[in-house]
Design a protein around this motif. Structure first.
Motif, PDB file in Angstrom:
ATOM      1  N   LEU A  77       3.717  -5.061   3.694  1.00 55.85           N
ATOM      2  CA  LEU A  77       3.144  -3.731   3.883  1.00 55.85           C
ATOM      3  C   LEU A  77       3.970  -2.862   4.832  1.00 55.85           C
ATOM      4  CD1 LEU A  77      -0.679  -4.561   4.005  1.00 55.85           C
ATOM      5  CD2 LEU A  77       0.545  -3.336   2.213  1.00 55.85           C
ATOM      6  N   PRO A  78       4.443  -3.384   5.981  1.00 60.22           N
ATOM      7  CA  PRO A  78       5.287  -2.542   6.841  1.00 60.22           C
ATOM      8  C   PRO A  78       6.554  -2.057   6.128  1.00 60.22           C
ATOM      9  CG  PRO A  78       4.521  -4.441   8.064  1.00 60.22           C
ATOM     10  CD  PRO A  78       4.145  -4.676   6.640  1.00 60.22           C
ATOM     11  N   THR A  79       7.153  -2.906   5.288  1.00 60.27           N
ATOM     12  CA  THR A  79       8.346  -2.498   4.555  1.00 60.27           C
ATOM     13  C   THR A  79       8.018  -1.421   3.527  1.00 60.27           C
ATOM     14  OG1 THR A  79       9.297  -4.702   4.849  1.00 60.27           O
ATOM     15  CG2 THR A  79      10.272  -3.314   3.148  1.00 60.27           C
ATOM     16  N   LYS A  80       6.856  -1.536   2.871  1.00 57.18           N
ATOM     17  CA  LYS A  80       6.434  -0.514   1.915  1.00 57.18           C
ATOM     18  C   LYS A  80       6.235   0.830   2.621  1.00 57.18           C
ATOM     19  CE  LYS A  80       4.260  -3.795  -1.249  1.00 57.18           C
ATOM     20  NZ  LYS A  80       2.990  -4.422  -1.691  1.00 57.18           N
ATOM     21  N   PHE A  81       5.696   0.803   3.829  1.00 57.86           N
ATOM     22  CA  PHE A  81       5.563   2.035   4.611  1.00 57.86           C
ATOM     23  C   PHE A  81       6.937   2.648   4.862  1.00 57.86           C
ATOM     24  CE2 PHE A  81       1.217   1.498   4.998  1.00 57.86           C
ATOM     25  CZ  PHE A  81       0.628   2.343   5.915  1.00 57.86           C
ATOM     26  N   ALA A  82       7.903   1.814   5.243  1.00 57.09           N
ATOM     27  CA  ALA A  82       9.256   2.312   5.523  1.00 57.09           C
ATOM     28  C   ALA A  82       9.897   2.899   4.267  1.00 57.09           C
ATOM     29  CB  ALA A  82      10.127   1.180   6.078  1.00 57.09           C
ATOM     30  N   ILE A  83       9.728   2.230   3.125  1.00 60.13           N
ATOM     31  CA  ILE A  83      10.256   2.755   1.866  1.00 60.13           C
ATOM     32  C   ILE A  83       9.578   4.080   1.531  1.00 60.13           C
ATOM     33  CG2 ILE A  83      10.467   2.342  -0.617  1.00 60.13           C
ATOM     34  CD1 ILE A  83      10.582  -0.671   0.045  1.00 60.13           C
ATOM     35  N   GLY A  84       8.275   4.163   1.814  1.00 49.60           N
ATOM     36  CA  GLY A  84       7.549   5.404   1.571  1.00 49.60           C
ATOM     37  C   GLY A  84       8.130   6.569   2.347  1.00 49.60           C
ATOM     38  N   PHE A  85       8.488   6.350   3.608  1.00 51.98           N
ATOM     39  CA  PHE A  85       9.116   7.418   4.385  1.00 51.98           C
ATOM     40  C   PHE A  85      10.485   7.778   3.823  1.00 51.98           C
ATOM     41  CE2 PHE A  85       5.945   6.844   7.723  1.00 51.98           C
ATOM     42  CZ  PHE A  85       5.794   8.152   8.150  1.00 51.98           C
ATOM     43  N   LYS A 136      -5.824  -6.392   5.667  1.00 51.94           N
ATOM     44  CA  LYS A 136      -4.960  -7.550   5.902  1.00 51.94           C
ATOM     45  C   LYS A 136      -4.834  -7.910   7.378  1.00 51.94           C
ATOM     46  CE  LYS A 136      -0.512  -9.563   4.739  1.00 51.94           C
ATOM     47  NZ  LYS A 136       0.720  -9.476   3.929  1.00 51.94           N
ATOM     48  N   TYR A 137      -4.715  -6.901   8.244  1.00 47.21           N
ATOM     49  CA  TYR A 137      -4.362  -7.183   9.631  1.00 47.21           C
ATOM     50  C   TYR A 137      -5.541  -7.138  10.608  1.00 47.21           C
ATOM     51  CZ  TYR A 137       0.459  -6.658   8.044  1.00 47.21           C
ATOM     52  OH  TYR A 137       1.639  -6.793   7.377  1.00 47.21           O
TER      53      TYR A 137
END
Length: 228
Positions: A77-85, A136-137
Motif C-alpha cells: 500500500l505505501p508503494t501504491k501511494f508513491a506510484i499514485g503521486f 490493514k494497519y
C-alpha cells in the motif's frame, strides 16, 4: 499516510476549481482527430471525465492486483501511494505542457483529457485505497476512529486545495496573461507533486521494511495472505 492523503486531495481539488476556470477561459473544448470535429465539451462537462476514467480504470487495476497477489508479488500500500503521486506529477506536467505549447492561445482539449486520465489513475491508487490502509494497519479497537480520521483528511485536503485555487485565480486578465498565469500555476504544482512523490517513495521504503519486520515476528505468511 493520512498526511499523504491530505496532500493528494489538495491536488485533486484543483479539478473542481482551477481546472474548471482554466477550461472556461483558456481551453478549446472541441476534440478533433486529423482536423475533424468529434465532440465539443463545455468547461463543466470536463468534470465528467474523472468518474468516467475511474470506472474504466478500476476493473483492470483490480485484476492486476489479483494477478500480482496470486503470484505473491503484490505491491504494498505505501508503494501504491508513491506510484499514485507519480501520476499526479504526470497530470500536472500534461496540463503545463499543453498550456506551454499553446503559446497564449487556447489549449487543446486532448491535453485536458490526458491530465484527467492521469489524475484519475492517481485517485484509484490513493483515494481508492485510503480505507484499505485503515483496514490493514489500524488495530481493530481503533478502526472507527481511524476511518473518521481518513474522512477528515479528505475534507482537510479539499479545503486546502480550494485555498490554493482561490489565491491562484486569474480574474481580470487578458487571455494571453491568463494562459501564462495557468502555465506558471501548473508548473509549480507539478514541481510540488514531484517533491511529494520522491518523499512518499522514500517513506514507502521505510514503511515496507517496518511492515516486513512486524509481519515476520507476529504473523505467518498464510495469515498475511488471508489479510490481503
Amino acid at each position: 499516510m493520512l498526511i499523504q492523503s491530505i496532500a493528494f486531495y489538495c491536488f485533486y481539488q484543483q479539478m473542481q476549481t482551477s481546472l474548471t476556470l482554466f477550461a472556461l477561459t483558456n481551453v478549446d473544448g472541441t476534440f478533433r482527430i486529423l482536423g475533424h470535429r468529434i465532440v465539443t465539451f463545455s468547461a463543466a462537462q470536463f468534470q465528467a471525465l474523472d468518474p468516467l476514467f475511474i470506472i474504466l480504470l478500476s476493473s483492470p487495476m483490480a485484476r492486476i492486483y489479483n494477478v500480482l497477489s496470486r503470484r505473491n508479488r503484490d505491491v504494498s500500500l505505501p508503494t501504491k501511494f508513491a506510484i499514485g503521486f507519480g501520476f499526479v506529477v504526470v497530470a500536472f506536467f500534461i496540463w503545463w505542457g499543453g498550456t506551454h505549447l499553446a503559446g497564449g492561445n487556447l489549449t487543446s482539449a486532448w491535453f485536458m483529457a490526458g491530465g484527467y486520465l492521469a489524475l484519475a489513475m492517481a485517485e484509484v491508487l490513493i483515494g481508492g485505497l485510503g480505507l484499505a490502509v485503515v483496514a490493514k494497519y489500524a488495530p481493530a479497537s481503533l478502526n472507527g476512529i481511524m476511518v473518521g480520521a481518513y474522512y477528515l483528511t479528505v475534507g482537510a485536503g479539499m479545503y486546502l486545495g480550494s485555498e490554493i485555487a482561490s489565491k491562484a485565480s486569474s480574474t481580470a486578465m487578458s487571455q494571453a496573461a491568463q494562459s501564462q498565469h495557468y502555465e506558471n500555476l501548473f508548473g509549480i504544482l507539478c514541481l510540488c507533486a514531484l517533491a511529494l512523490a520522491l518523499l512518499t517513495l522514500f517513506l514507502a521504503r521505510k514503511l515496507n521494511r517496518m511492515e516486513k519486520r512486524i509481519s515476520g515476528k507476529n504473523v505467518s505468511n498464510t495469515e498475511i495472505l488471508s489479510i490481503r
